[in-house]
Write a protein that holds these residues in place. Sequence first.
Motif, PDB file in Angstrom:
ATOM      1  N   UNK A 124       1.780  32.141 -54.452  1.00  0.00           N
ATOM      2  CA  UNK A 124       0.402  32.596 -54.264  1.00  0.00           C
ATOM      3  C   UNK A 124       0.349  34.104 -54.090  1.00  0.00           C
ATOM      4  N   UNK A 125       1.244  34.648 -53.270  1.00  0.00           N
ATOM      5  CA  UNK A 125       1.265  36.095 -53.034  1.00  0.00           C
ATOM      6  C   UNK A 125       1.504  36.850 -54.334  1.00  0.00           C
ATOM      7  N   UNK A 126       2.460  36.379 -55.130  1.00  0.00           N
ATOM      8  CA  UNK A 126       2.753  37.064 -56.384  1.00  0.00           C
ATOM      9  C   UNK A 126       1.651  36.885 -57.408  1.00  0.00           C
ATOM     10  N   UNK A 127       0.954  35.743 -57.388  1.00  0.00           N
ATOM     11  CA  UNK A 127      -0.188  35.553 -58.287  1.00  0.00           C
ATOM     12  C   UNK A 127      -1.310  36.523 -57.913  1.00  0.00           C
ATOM     13  N   UNK A 135      -6.016  43.758 -62.576  1.00  0.00           N
ATOM     14  CA  UNK A 135      -7.320  44.326 -62.267  1.00  0.00           C
ATOM     15  C   UNK A 135      -7.300  45.843 -62.265  1.00  0.00           C
ATOM     16  N   UNK A 136      -6.224  46.429 -61.733  1.00  0.00           N
ATOM     17  CA  UNK A 136      -6.094  47.887 -61.746  1.00  0.00           C
ATOM     18  C   UNK A 136      -6.036  48.430 -63.163  1.00  0.00           C
ATOM     19  N   UNK A 150      -9.606  36.144 -65.211  1.00  0.00           N
ATOM     20  CA  UNK A 150      -8.791  34.933 -65.384  1.00  0.00           C
ATOM     21  C   UNK A 150      -7.537  34.985 -64.517  1.00  0.00           C
ATOM     22  N   UNK A 151      -6.931  36.146 -64.410  1.00  0.00           N
ATOM     23  CA  UNK A 151      -5.750  36.277 -63.538  1.00  0.00           C
ATOM     24  C   UNK A 151      -6.137  35.996 -62.091  1.00  0.00           C
ATOM     25  N   UNK A 157      -6.993  29.725 -57.308  1.00  0.00           N
ATOM     26  CA  UNK A 157      -6.601  28.307 -57.260  1.00  0.00           C
ATOM     27  C   UNK A 157      -5.300  28.153 -56.475  1.00  0.00           C
ATOM     28  N   UNK A 158      -4.303  28.960 -56.785  1.00  0.00           N
ATOM     29  CA  UNK A 158      -3.026  28.889 -56.054  1.00  0.00           C
ATOM     30  C   UNK A 158      -3.217  29.213 -54.577  1.00  0.00           C
TER      31      UNK A 158
END
Length: 179
Positions: A124-127, A135-136, A150-151, A157-158
């Motif tokens: 989750x942290x890496x997602x 985003x950047x 989408x990312x 979700x994760x």
Amino acid sequence: MSFADQLTVARALSVPIVVVLFTVNFTNHDYWATVVFCLAMSTDWFDGRVARRSGRTTSFGSLLDPVADKVLVLSTLVVLLDPGVFPAWMVAAIVARELLVSGLRLAALERGVVIAARDLGKLKTWAQALAAAIGGLAAAGVWSSDVALWALAVALVLTWVSGLDYARSAPRLLRSPAA
């Protein structure tokens, strides 16, 4: 302070730098902010590897590491609201989950139970970090904000699936009286 702990502290100290780079308008500022963010997040993988390999894991590092990750990632997601890269509701849902799970971990800790990071939580942290980096780059104009959306949707979700995984264990952990 061990080298791994120094890397964790450096990651925490990078937060205001990343935020300033995203918010102060100058040529290629979004690229620079994203590069600093990615370099800072890479220390998460590296500091853990160094600490385990040298056998010098510390309680300080164990406590600060997830906090540094959360603050860096969440501040980046929040700052990317201003240019309209991410919808506020998605970022708010991620922040809410992080606060709820942190509260759960603190309540368990008061009872003398340490809830270790789970593999799903690490994923989750890496997602989230990947979504923030994408985003950047979307803020920098590399691609459409739709790619970042989408990312972030995958990260959201994760985030909630891993939160539900933690919540599943909450009744058992919180049933016992505080120590």
